[in-house]
Each structure stands twice: as structure tokens, then as C-alpha cells.
Design a protein around this motif. Structure first.
Motif, PDB file in Angstrom:
ATOM      1  N   PRO A 125       0.805  -1.232   0.000  1.00 29.48           N
ATOM      2  CA  PRO A 125       0.000   0.000   0.000  1.00 29.48           C
ATOM      3  C   PRO A 125       0.832   1.273   0.000  1.00 29.48           C
ATOM      4  O   PRO A 125       0.309   2.357  -0.241  1.00 29.48           O
ATOM      5  CB  PRO A 125      -0.837  -0.122   1.283  1.00 29.48           C
ATOM      6  CG  PRO A 125      -0.089  -1.084   2.145  1.00 29.48           C
ATOM      7  CD  PRO A 125       0.572  -2.042   1.204  1.00 29.48           C
ATOM      8  N   ARG A 126       2.141   1.146   0.257  1.00 26.09           N
ATOM      9  CA  ARG A 126       3.010   2.323   0.244  1.00 26.09           C
ATOM     10  C   ARG A 126       3.590   2.603  -1.135  1.00 26.09           C
ATOM     11  O   ARG A 126       4.245   3.623  -1.332  1.00 26.09           O
ATOM     12  CB  ARG A 126       4.161   2.117   1.240  1.00 26.09           C
ATOM     13  CG  ARG A 126       3.716   1.931   2.683  1.00 26.09           C
ATOM     14  CD  ARG A 126       4.853   1.411   3.538  1.00 26.09           C
ATOM     15  NE  ARG A 126       5.300   0.097   3.076  1.00 26.09           N
ATOM     16  CZ  ARG A 126       6.301  -0.582   3.617  1.00 26.09           C
ATOM     17  NH1 ARG A 126       6.966  -0.067   4.636  1.00 26.09           N
ATOM     18  NH2 ARG A 126       6.650  -1.768   3.145  1.00 26.09           N
ATOM     19  N   GLN A 127       3.361   1.717  -2.099  1.00 27.12           N
ATOM     20  CA  GLN A 127       3.950   1.895  -3.425  1.00 27.12           C
ATOM     21  C   GLN A 127       3.256   2.994  -4.211  1.00 27.12           C
ATOM     22  O   GLN A 127       2.026   3.083  -4.239  1.00 27.12           O
ATOM     23  CB  GLN A 127       3.874   0.593  -4.222  1.00 27.12           C
ATOM     24  CG  GLN A 127       5.016  -0.368  -3.958  1.00 27.12           C
ATOM     25  CD  GLN A 127       5.000  -1.532  -4.924  1.00 27.12           C
ATOM     26  OE1 GLN A 127       4.040  -2.288  -4.970  1.00 27.12           O
ATOM     27  NE2 GLN A 127       6.064  -1.672  -5.691  1.00 27.12           N
ATOM     28  N   SER A 128       4.065   3.796  -4.880  1.00 21.34           N
ATOM     29  CA  SER A 128       3.503   4.830  -5.746  1.00 21.34           C
ATOM     30  C   SER A 128       2.977   4.184  -7.022  1.00 21.34           C
ATOM     31  O   SER A 128       3.390   3.080  -7.411  1.00 21.34           O
ATOM     32  CB  SER A 128       4.568   5.873  -6.096  1.00 21.34           C
ATOM     33  OG  SER A 128       5.558   5.310  -6.950  1.00 21.34           O
TER      34      SER A 128
ATOM     35  N   ARG B 259      -4.619  14.420 -16.192  1.00 16.52           N
ATOM     36  CA  ARG B 259      -3.182  14.217 -16.018  1.00 16.52           C
ATOM     37  C   ARG B 259      -2.783  14.353 -14.548  1.00 16.52           C
ATOM     38  O   ARG B 259      -3.243  15.250 -13.846  1.00 16.52           O
ATOM     39  CB  ARG B 259      -2.390  15.195 -16.888  1.00 16.52           C
ATOM     40  CG  ARG B 259      -2.843  16.635 -16.794  1.00 16.52           C
ATOM     41  CD  ARG B 259      -2.079  17.530 -17.745  1.00 16.52           C
ATOM     42  NE  ARG B 259      -2.670  18.862 -17.810  1.00 16.52           N
ATOM     43  CZ  ARG B 259      -2.042  19.930 -18.270  1.00 16.52           C
ATOM     44  NH1 ARG B 259      -0.801  19.830 -18.708  1.00 16.52           N
ATOM     45  NH2 ARG B 259      -2.649  21.100 -18.312  1.00 16.52           N
ATOM     46  N   ILE B 260      -1.932  13.456 -14.112  1.00 16.50           N
ATOM     47  CA  ILE B 260      -1.410  13.493 -12.748  1.00 16.50           C
ATOM     48  C   ILE B 260       0.071  13.130 -12.788  1.00 16.50           C
ATOM     49  O   ILE B 260       0.556  12.528 -13.748  1.00 16.50           O
ATOM     50  CB  ILE B 260      -2.141  12.511 -11.808  1.00 16.50           C
ATOM     51  CG1 ILE B 260      -1.855  11.060 -12.227  1.00 16.50           C
ATOM     52  CG2 ILE B 260      -3.638  12.778 -11.766  1.00 16.50           C
ATOM     53  CD1 ILE B 260      -2.245  10.046 -11.180  1.00 16.50           C
ATOM     54  N   VAL B 261       0.791  13.506 -11.728  1.00 16.04           N
ATOM     55  CA  VAL B 261       2.172  13.040 -11.579  1.00 16.04           C
ATOM     56  C   VAL B 261       2.112  11.756 -10.743  1.00 16.04           C
ATOM     57  O   VAL B 261       1.684  11.766  -9.597  1.00 16.04           O
ATOM     58  CB  VAL B 261       3.073  14.110 -10.925  1.00 16.04           C
ATOM     59  CG1 VAL B 261       3.409  15.191 -11.921  1.00 16.04           C
ATOM     60  CG2 VAL B 261       2.429  14.719  -9.692  1.00 16.04           C
ATOM     61  N   SER B 262       2.530  10.668 -11.345  1.00 16.07           N
ATOM     62  CA  SER B 262       2.327   9.360 -10.717  1.00 16.07           C
ATOM     63  C   SER B 262       3.300   9.061  -9.589  1.00 16.07           C
ATOM     64  O   SER B 262       3.077   8.134  -8.812  1.00 16.07           O
ATOM     65  CB  SER B 262       2.414   8.259 -11.773  1.00 16.07           C
ATOM     66  OG  SER B 262       3.650   8.303 -12.472  1.00 16.07           O
ATOM     67  N   CYS B 263       4.376   9.839  -9.459  1.00 14.34           N
ATOM     68  CA  CYS B 263       5.345   9.561  -8.390  1.00 14.34           C
ATOM     69  C   CYS B 263       4.804   9.940  -7.014  1.00 14.34           C
ATOM     70  O   CYS B 263       5.264   9.415  -6.004  1.00 14.34           O
ATOM     71  CB  CYS B 263       6.667  10.281  -8.650  1.00 14.34           C
ATOM     72  SG  CYS B 263       6.600  12.087  -8.451  1.00 14.34           S
ATOM     73  N   LEU B 264       3.836  10.849  -6.959  1.00 12.32           N
ATOM     74  CA  LEU B 264       3.273  11.287  -5.679  1.00 12.32           C
ATOM     75  C   LEU B 264       1.935  10.621  -5.378  1.00 12.32           C
ATOM     76  O   LEU B 264       1.269  10.987  -4.416  1.00 12.32           O
ATOM     77  CB  LEU B 264       3.084  12.810  -5.672  1.00 12.32           C
ATOM     78  CG  LEU B 264       4.350  13.665  -5.732  1.00 12.32           C
ATOM     79  CD1 LEU B 264       3.987  15.136  -5.596  1.00 12.32           C
ATOM     80  CD2 LEU B 264       5.329  13.261  -4.642  1.00 12.32           C
ATOM     81  N   THR B 265       1.565   9.653  -6.189  1.00 14.64           N
ATOM     82  CA  THR B 265       0.248   9.042  -6.082  1.00 14.64           C
ATOM     83  C   THR B 265       0.371   7.596  -5.626  1.00 14.64           C
ATOM     84  O   THR B 265       1.103   6.817  -6.231  1.00 14.64           O
ATOM     85  CB  THR B 265      -0.458   9.075  -7.455  1.00 14.64           C
ATOM     86  OG1 THR B 265      -0.503  10.416  -7.925  1.00 14.64           O
ATOM     87  CG2 THR B 265      -1.861   8.527  -7.356  1.00 14.64           C
ATOM     88  N   LEU B 266      -0.323   7.230  -4.560  1.00 15.94           N
ATOM     89  CA  LEU B 266      -0.319   5.842  -4.110  1.00 15.94           C
ATOM     90  C   LEU B 266      -1.209   5.011  -5.034  1.00 15.94           C
ATOM     91  O   LEU B 266      -2.366   5.353  -5.278  1.00 15.94           O
ATOM     92  CB  LEU B 266      -0.818   5.742  -2.671  1.00 15.94           C
ATOM     93  CG  LEU B 266       0.063   6.395  -1.603  1.00 15.94           C
ATOM     94  CD1 LEU B 266      -0.594   6.291  -0.238  1.00 15.94           C
ATOM     95  CD2 LEU B 266       1.445   5.760  -1.577  1.00 15.94           C
ATOM     96  N   ALA B 267      -0.664   3.920  -5.523  1.00 18.31           N
ATOM     97  CA  ALA B 267      -1.409   3.082  -6.468  1.00 18.31           C
ATOM     98  C   ALA B 267      -2.698   2.549  -5.853  1.00 18.31           C
ATOM     99  O   ALA B 267      -3.710   2.394  -6.544  1.00 18.31           O
ATOM    100  CB  ALA B 267      -0.526   1.926  -6.933  1.00 18.31           C
ATOM    101  N   ALA B 268      -2.670   2.280  -4.551  1.00 17.53           N
ATOM    102  CA  ALA B 268      -3.841   1.707  -3.881  1.00 17.53           C
ATOM    103  C   ALA B 268      -5.041   2.650  -3.904  1.00 17.53           C
ATOM    104  O   ALA B 268      -6.179   2.220  -3.694  1.00 17.53           O
ATOM    105  CB  ALA B 268      -3.489   1.346  -2.442  1.00 17.53           C
ATOM    106  N   MET B 269      -4.803   3.933  -4.162  1.00 18.28           N
ATOM    107  CA  MET B 269      -5.892   4.911  -4.191  1.00 18.28           C
ATOM    108  C   MET B 269      -6.689   4.848  -5.492  1.00 18.28           C
ATOM    109  O   MET B 269      -7.752   5.467  -5.598  1.00 18.28           O
ATOM    110  CB  MET B 269      -5.328   6.324  -4.016  1.00 18.28           C
ATOM    111  CG  MET B 269      -4.648   6.583  -2.689  1.00 18.28           C
ATOM    112  SD  MET B 269      -3.779   8.176  -2.657  1.00 18.28           S
ATOM    113  CE  MET B 269      -5.137   9.309  -3.011  1.00 18.28           C
TER     114      MET B 269
END
Length: 207
Positions: free
Chosen positions: A73-76, A110-120
Motif C-alpha cells: 500500500p506504500r507503493q507509488s 493528467r497526474i504526476v504518478s510519483c506522488l500518487t499511491l497506487a492503492a488509491m
């Protein structure tokens, strides 16, 4: 008589008054170590178990294909795309949301995926640079980037193109200045901005 006294003295249990301060501290330290070691072992085993089992299921569509994953859950979202799905076109630049190299589209935005948790993003519809072509044909913006030489080293190009696609969809292409403003979150260290703006304007005119 003296022999008996010596024997009694030799076999008498050691009392605290016979021990030096150093002896007491040494004994206490050894006792504490013995009692702590099992606790440390138990904690380490528990941490390892938690690390292995602490995953969450997530399901989303990526470039038209449904993906079902179990992730930390911590993975971007960036790391999941690159490491779990091998979609390495999305680049890791600053990893702080400042350069835009990792820009993708989620549900068309569009979003920056490095700051986004995949679980969201369970049940989301995700598009990366790999998903822009259709039937072997480049996206119009990809063609425009080639035509107007909107790149040099190419590292930022996937993020620039994905941001450009979003910019066009949002309708922010009325002028070169407007394009520059709405693309300002994407940095090109090579300075290919004139070509980038021209490419976005060209593709917008054909959209």
C-alpha cells in the motif's frame, strides 16, 4: 581448625558484599542481554511476517487492459507501473512531483504518478505513453513532437506528451502563451520548449 575454617570460607556462597561494583554491573548486563535476545528475535520475525503479508489487492485498467495486482500500500503508482507492469515509458525524474517526467492520465486527467499511491486508484482507467498509439499508428501529438523536434535527450518526452494530451483535452491551447502556462509543470532540461509548444499547438489544431 584452620583447615576447617579455610574449607568453610572456600565453599561459602558469594554474597553481594563480596562482589565489586564491576561484577554487579557485568552480571546485570549479561542477565538483561539474555532476556532481551528472545524479544528481539520475536520482533524481527513478526516484522518479517507483517512485511510479507501487508499487501492490498487493487484492480484497474491500464492502456485498455484490466490488471489485478497485490501491492504494497506504500507503493507509488509510478513504481507499480514500472516495476509490476514493466511499463517503463513513464519516467522517474525527481520523484518529488516537480519535474513532470512521470505524468500519466487517470480517468482522462493528467497526474504526476510519483506522488500518487497506487492503492488509491482501484477501478481507475489509466493511460501511459505506451497506450497512446492505436493500431500501430502514433498519436497525433507523438507525430507532432517528431515533426517539430520537441525533444533532445528524450527523457522528459513521455511526460511532456502525456501532459500535452491532457492540455489539449482540457482546452488550454488557445495561444502559445496559454500552452506554456498549462504545460509549465513539465520541465525540459534540454530547453526544447519552442518545439514542445509548437507540437501541442499543431496537434490541437488537428484534434
Amino acid at each position: 581448625m584452620s583447615d576447617k575454617s579455610d574449607m568453610t570460607h572456600a565453599t561459602r556462597p558469594v554474597t553481594p558484599t563480596d562482589m565489586s561494583r564491576r561484577d554487579v554491573l557485568t552480571l546485570a548486563g549479561a542477565t538483561a542481554s539474555v532476556s532481551v535476545i528472545p524479544t528481539l528475535i520475536d520482533n524481527a520475525a513478526m516484522a518479517e511476517t507483517v512485511a510479507v503479508s501487508a499487501t492490498v489487492p487493487v484492480s484497474f485498467k491500464v492502456n485498455g487492459q484490466q490488471q489485478h495486482l497485490n501491492i504494497d500500500p506504500r507503493q507509488s503508482l509510478l513504481d507499480v507501473l514500472r516495476e509490476k507492469l514493466d511499463l517503463t515509458g513513464t519516467k522517474k525524474g525527481c520523484n518529488q512531483g516537480a519535474c513532470g517526467a512521470c505524468t500519466i492520465l487517470v480517468d482522462g486527467k493528467r497526474i504526476v504518478s510519483c506522488l500518487t499511491l497506487a492503492a488509491m486508484y482501484d477501478a481507475a482507467d489509466i493511460t501511459t505513453i505506451e497506450g497512446l498509439e492505436a493500431n500501430g499508428e502514433l498519436h497525433p501529438l507523438q507525430e507532432a513532437f517528431i515533426k517539430h523536434e520537441g525533444f533532445q535527450c528524450g527523457y522528459c518526452t513521455p511526460g511532456q506528451i502525456m501532459s500535452g494530451v491532457g492540455c489539449i483535452a482540457e482546452g488550454h491551447t488557445g495561444s502559445a502563451e496559454e500552452i506554456q502556462f498549462w504545460m509549465s509543470g513539465n520541465i525540459c532540461r534540454c530547453g526544447a520548449y519552442p518545439g514542445i509548444v509548437a507540437a501541442v499547438a499543431d496537434a490541437a489544431g488537428r484534434a
